[in-house]
Design an enzyme around this catalytic site. Sequence first.
Site, PDB file in Angstrom:
ATOM      1  CG  HIS A 144      -2.033   0.909   1.226  1.00  0.00           C
ATOM      2  ND1 HIS A 144      -3.271   0.590   1.724  1.00  0.00           N
ATOM      3  CD2 HIS A 144      -2.142   2.177   0.767  1.00  0.00           C
ATOM      4  CE1 HIS A 144      -4.091   1.614   1.576  1.00  0.00           C
ATOM      5  NE2 HIS A 144      -3.425   2.598   0.997  1.00  0.00           N
ATOM      6  CG  HIS A 200      -1.239   6.568  -1.704  1.00  0.00           C
ATOM      7  ND1 HIS A 200      -2.357   6.347  -2.495  1.00  0.00           N
ATOM      8  CD2 HIS A 200      -1.553   6.098  -0.471  1.00  0.00           C
ATOM      9  CE1 HIS A 200      -3.307   5.783  -1.755  1.00  0.00           C
ATOM     10  NE2 HIS A 200      -2.844   5.614  -0.535  1.00  0.00           N
ATOM     11  CG  LEU A 201       4.832   4.984  -5.816  1.00  0.00           C
ATOM     12  CD1 LEU A 201       5.361   4.005  -6.864  1.00  0.00           C
ATOM     13  CD2 LEU A 201       5.965   5.429  -4.900  1.00  0.00           C
ATOM     14  NE  ARG A 202      -0.029  11.393  -2.827  1.00  0.00           N
ATOM     15  CZ  ARG A 202      -1.052  10.879  -2.173  1.00  0.00           C
ATOM     16  NH1 ARG A 202      -1.960  10.151  -2.824  1.00  0.00           N
ATOM     17  NH2 ARG A 202      -1.200  11.070  -0.890  1.00  0.00           N
ATOM     18  CG  ASN A 262      -5.186   7.428  -4.604  1.00  0.00           C
ATOM     19  OD1 ASN A 262      -4.099   6.885  -4.779  1.00  0.00           O
ATOM     20  ND2 ASN A 262      -5.480   8.092  -3.504  1.00  0.00           N
ATOM     21  CG  HIS A 285     -10.380   3.274   1.904  1.00  0.00           C
ATOM     22  ND1 HIS A 285      -9.299   4.083   2.157  1.00  0.00           N
ATOM     23  CD2 HIS A 285     -11.441   3.885   2.466  1.00  0.00           C
ATOM     24  CE1 HIS A 285      -9.709   5.146   2.848  1.00  0.00           C
ATOM     25  NE2 HIS A 285     -10.998   5.056   3.044  1.00  0.00           N
ATOM     26  CG  ASN A 294      -9.768   8.185   5.513  1.00  0.00           C
ATOM     27  OD1 ASN A 294     -10.281   7.569   6.440  1.00  0.00           O
ATOM     28  ND2 ASN A 294     -10.355   8.356   4.336  1.00  0.00           N
ATOM     29  CG  ASP A 315      -2.413   4.649   3.621  1.00  0.00           C
ATOM     30  OD1 ASP A 315      -2.295   5.023   2.439  1.00  0.00           O
ATOM     31  OD2 ASP A 315      -3.402   4.915   4.326  1.00  0.00           O
ATOM     32  CG  HIS A 335      -0.697  14.917   1.250  1.00  0.00           C
ATOM     33  ND1 HIS A 335      -1.548  14.862   0.156  1.00  0.00           N
ATOM     34  CD2 HIS A 335      -1.115  13.961   2.103  1.00  0.00           C
ATOM     35  CE1 HIS A 335      -2.456  13.902   0.369  1.00  0.00           C
ATOM     36  NE2 HIS A 335      -2.210  13.337   1.538  1.00  0.00           N
TER      37      HIS A 335
HETATM   38 ZN   LIG Z   1      -7.054   3.899   2.222  1.00  0.00          ZN
END
Ligand SMILES: [Zn+2]
Length: 430
Positions: free
Chosen positions: A56, A58-60, A90, A177, A276, A303, A307
């Site tokens: 999990h 996030h590499l954006r 996402n 999720h 979240n 996760d 940002h």
């Molecule tokens: Zn999530």
Amino acid sequence: MTTYLIRNAQILGGAPQDIHVVDGVFAAIGEDLDVQADIDIDAHGLIALPGLVDLHTHLREPGREDAETVLTGTRAAAMGGYTAVHAMANTFPVADSAGVVEQVWRLGRESGYCDVQPVGAVTVGLEGKQLAELGAMHDSAAGVRVFSDDGKCVDDAVIMRRALEYVKAFDGVVAQHAQEPRLTAGAQMNEGLVSGELGLGGWPAVAEESIIARDVLLAAHVGSRVHICHLSTAGSVEIVRWAKSKGWDVTAEVTPHHLLLTDELVRSYDPVYKVNPPLRTAEDVEALRRALADGTIDAVATDHAPHPAEDKDCEWAVAAMGMVGLETALSVVQQTMVDTGLLNWEGVADRMSHRPARIGRLAGHGRPISVGEPANLVLFDPAYRGVVNPDTFATRSRNSPYRGMDLPGRVHATFLRGEATVLAGELVER
Ligand SMILES: [Zn+2]
């Protein structure tokens, strides 16, 4: 290729042994090996673990390269001891087609720091209305097997059922999720004592638990695999434990921050603690640690959610949700699980490498440290003590909740298929 002789490493915390790495594989393992290598590494006091696997991340990229790119994110992963990460869908555009997942997969290959396994979206545009092209993403060069609308919940039970049925054809898994959207409208933090005192909108445990209960039942009903992302409550643990006792194919992950931090931190109104699912209570933290120790929770997943400063250095109510975590995960696990006696290093290897690789059906990762296996390896110094300074991180973002904290341990070296990505605690420029 460079050859390495790693002297006196404690494999999974065992007695010191030498490890000879040649042509991308472990060529020999034993005491006082009589072999030559281009580079000798003194691993006295270091723990050798299989390269970590994150389910999990996030590499954006594409879309939010101001927060992270595949290159900066995989450099951060290598610094954290990871050799494979699953990149969440996402992005902008959303990874809901063969084209986007192949793009992310290629960028990962080109980075050379860490394998990137794209996660495909469950629904088109993460909108929860229409199934994405799951089969096409699986058949693409990226070979997607994990599907998730992470950031959003697949809240429509019929769509969830169809997704679970669809992925059975290629042994895929839906990673949920779990967040009932109506119960969490306007939520700003965990619903409980602290939210009441601060007057912030609450995110109740039942919003997570009700979706997990529904989805384990759906997975059992259609005979498919479901994986629960970032478990955060004691009640969620009980539901997963019950589902596993039934023999259903249910797996779950927990983040490092949910193993260490509680909603008491929100009293500071520092948005670095906004995440979240939200930080929960000390009782939840304790239940999550015990569940990871007894195997009810299968894996630690970061996760990692980078940002840019402008999305975090602002009022609590408008701040983005999420924390970076790749470069501190192993240290947090040492503090919360190893130093507390809940898990030994063999257990850490299982929860951070073997099991996540198996859940993602990821070939070549999560393998044992044995002769002939691909040399994906991390050397970790558990005796190191230092203060976390996110300004030195390899990730492009700085939103770490551990800034200024004393965390134990440090990654000394990481090897991806026999090539060092990190040596002596520094990235190897490639
Ligand atoms: Zn999530």
